[in-house]
Design an enzyme around this catalytic site. Structure first.
Site, PDB file in Angstrom:
ATOM      1  N   ASP A  87      35.164  -2.012  22.088  1.00  0.00           N
ATOM      2  CA  ASP A  87      33.941  -2.028  22.886  1.00  0.00           C
ATOM      3  C   ASP A  87      34.248  -2.595  24.272  1.00  0.00           C
ATOM      4  O   ASP A  87      34.651  -3.753  24.388  1.00  0.00           O
ATOM      5  CB  ASP A  87      32.916  -2.907  22.159  1.00  0.00           C
ATOM      6  CG  ASP A  87      31.549  -2.809  22.791  1.00  0.00           C
ATOM      7  OD1 ASP A  87      31.450  -2.314  23.933  1.00  0.00           O
ATOM      8  OD2 ASP A  87      30.579  -3.234  22.140  1.00  0.00           O
TER       9      ASP A  87
ATOM     10  N   ASN B   5      25.508   3.596  22.421  1.00  0.00           N
ATOM     11  CA  ASN B   5      25.454   4.935  23.046  1.00  0.00           C
ATOM     12  C   ASN B   5      25.355   4.854  24.576  1.00  0.00           C
ATOM     13  O   ASN B   5      24.707   5.680  25.209  1.00  0.00           O
ATOM     14  CB  ASN B   5      24.312   5.793  22.467  1.00  0.00           C
ATOM     15  CG  ASN B   5      24.387   7.275  22.847  1.00  0.00           C
ATOM     16  OD1 ASN B   5      23.369   7.942  23.002  1.00  0.00           O
ATOM     17  ND2 ASN B   5      25.576   7.805  23.010  1.00  0.00           N
TER      18      ASN B   5
ATOM     19  N   CYS C  46      28.688   5.398  18.621  1.00  0.00           N
ATOM     20  CA  CYS C  46      29.128   4.012  18.815  1.00  0.00           C
ATOM     21  C   CYS C  46      27.926   3.102  18.585  1.00  0.00           C
ATOM     22  O   CYS C  46      26.960   3.508  17.934  1.00  0.00           O
ATOM     23  CB  CYS C  46      29.756   3.816  20.198  1.00  0.00           C
ATOM     24  SG  CYS C  46      28.632   4.089  21.590  1.00  0.00           S
TER      25      CYS C  46
ATOM     26  N   CYS D 178      28.458   3.379  26.326  1.00  0.00           N
ATOM     27  CA  CYS D 178      29.845   3.287  26.815  1.00  0.00           C
ATOM     28  C   CYS D 178      30.783   4.282  26.115  1.00  0.00           C
ATOM     29  O   CYS D 178      31.201   5.276  26.706  1.00  0.00           O
ATOM     30  CB  CYS D 178      30.394   1.874  26.647  1.00  0.00           C
ATOM     31  SG  CYS D 178      29.519   0.617  27.598  1.00  0.00           S
ATOM     32  N   ARG D 179      31.111   4.006  24.862  1.00  0.00           N
ATOM     33  CA  ARG D 179      32.174   4.781  24.206  1.00  0.00           C
ATOM     34  C   ARG D 179      31.765   6.180  23.791  1.00  0.00           C
ATOM     35  O   ARG D 179      32.467   7.159  24.104  1.00  0.00           O
ATOM     36  CB  ARG D 179      32.700   4.003  22.990  1.00  0.00           C
ATOM     37  CG  ARG D 179      33.447   2.739  23.363  1.00  0.00           C
ATOM     38  CD  ARG D 179      33.632   1.839  22.179  1.00  0.00           C
ATOM     39  NE  ARG D 179      32.347   1.312  21.699  1.00  0.00           N
ATOM     40  CZ  ARG D 179      32.186   0.600  20.598  1.00  0.00           C
ATOM     41  NH1 ARG D 179      33.230   0.333  19.831  1.00  0.00           N
ATOM     42  NH2 ARG D 179      30.995   0.162  20.252  1.00  0.00           N
ATOM     43  N   SER D 180      30.639   6.305  23.080  1.00  0.00           N
ATOM     44  CA  SER D 180      30.292   7.660  22.604  1.00  0.00           C
ATOM     45  C   SER D 180      29.859   8.610  23.737  1.00  0.00           C
ATOM     46  O   SER D 180      30.172   9.808  23.661  1.00  0.00           O
ATOM     47  CB  SER D 180      29.272   7.622  21.455  1.00  0.00           C
ATOM     48  OG  SER D 180      28.069   7.007  21.816  1.00  0.00           O
TER      49      SER D 180
HETATM   50  P1  4NP Z   1      28.917   1.077  23.261  1.00  0.00           P
HETATM   51  O1  4NP Z   1      28.972  -0.360  23.947  1.00  0.00           O
HETATM   52  O2  4NP Z   1      28.664   0.824  21.797  1.00  0.00           O
HETATM   53  O3  4NP Z   1      30.286   1.618  23.502  1.00  0.00           O
HETATM   54  O4  4NP Z   1      27.830   1.846  23.934  1.00  0.00           O
HETATM   55  C1  4NP Z   1      27.954  -1.310  23.850  1.00  0.00           C
HETATM   56  C2  4NP Z   1      26.973  -1.348  24.780  1.00  0.00           C
HETATM   57  C3  4NP Z   1      25.985  -2.318  24.721  1.00  0.00           C
HETATM   58  C4  4NP Z   1      26.000  -3.229  23.702  1.00  0.00           C
HETATM   59  C5  4NP Z   1      26.980  -3.187  22.748  1.00  0.00           C
HETATM   60  C6  4NP Z   1      27.954  -2.208  22.812  1.00  0.00           C
HETATM   61  N1  4NP Z   1      25.010  -4.259  23.656  1.00  0.00           N
HETATM   62  O5  4NP Z   1      25.062  -5.083  22.761  1.00  0.00           O
HETATM   63  O6  4NP Z   1      24.112  -4.281  24.502  1.00  0.00           O
END
Ligand code: 4NP
Length: 151
Positions: free
Chosen positions: A123, A11, A8, A13-15
Site C-alpha cells: 500500500d 480503490n 485493493c 491507489c493500487r487497483s
Molecule cells: P489503496 O490504498 O488500497 O491502494 O487504494 C489506500 C488508500 C487509502 C486508504 C488505505 C489504502 N485509507 O485508509 O484511507
C-alpha cells in the site's frame, strides 16, 4: 469477452493503477477485455484516483480517465471472470465475502508472477513517491502475466 476486476482496500491507489495499466496493455496487444476496479472498503467512494498514483501513471503513459472509486458489491463475484486482489488482506476480505461457487475466481495478483519475491502489492498511501513507482513496476509485470494467461 473476458472480464477482470482489480481490488485493493481504498480503490484510489493500487487497483485504479492496475486498471489503467492493464487497459493500456490490453489495447496495445489488441485484446478485448472488460476491466474495472473496486475497493474492499467504501471510505473513498466517488473520489478520483489518488493524485500521486495518477502522476506516476501518467508519466508512464497510462490514463485514469473515467475512473472513480467504488466499493466491491455482491454482484461483482458473479459478473467478473477474474478477480485480482492486490494483497493478502484484500484476498482474505474478498474470500470471506464471496459465495463459495465463485471463490475460484479470486487470486492474489502477484501469484501470477512467481519469480518476484513480493507477494503483496504494498500500500503506497502513507509513503513517498517511490512507493507508487514500485506499485507500477509490480503491476506492469503482473499485467503481462495476465495477458499471456487470457490469450
Ligand atoms: P489503496 O490504498 O488500497 O491502494 O487504494 C489506500 C488508500 C487509502 C486508504 C488505505 C489504502 N485509507 O485508509 O484511507
Amino acid at each position: 469477452m473476458p472480464s477482470i476486476l482489480f481490488v485493493c482496500l481504498g480503490n484510489i491507489c493500487r487497483s485504479p493503477t492496475a486498471e489503467a495499466v492493464f487497459r493500456h496493455k490490453a489495447l496495445v496487444a489488441g485484446v478485448t477485455v472488460e476491466i474495472d476496479s473496486a475497493g474492499t472498503g467504501a471510505w473513498h467512494e466517488g473520489e478520483l484516483p489518488d493524485s500521486r498514483a495518477r502522476e506516476a501513471g501518467h508519466a508512464r503513459g497510462y490514463s485514469f480517465k473515467g475512473q472513480t472509486a467504488r466499493a466491491i458489491k455482491d454482484m461483482d463475484f458473479e459478473t467478473f471472470d477474474y478477480i485480482f486482489a492486490m494483497d493478502s488482506r484484500n484476498l482474505r476480505d474478498l474470500t470471506k465475502r464471496c459465495p463459495a461457487q465463485y471463490r475460484h475466481k479470486i487470486r492474489r495478483l502477484l501469484d501470477l508472477t512467481p519469480l518476484s519475491s513480493e507477494r503483496d502489492v504494498p500500500d503506497p498511501y502513507y509513503g513517498g513517491a517511490n512507493g507508487f513507482e514500485y506499485v507500477l513496476d509490480l503491476i506492469e509485470a503482473a499485467s503481462d502475466a495476465i495477458l499471456s494467461e487470457i490469450t
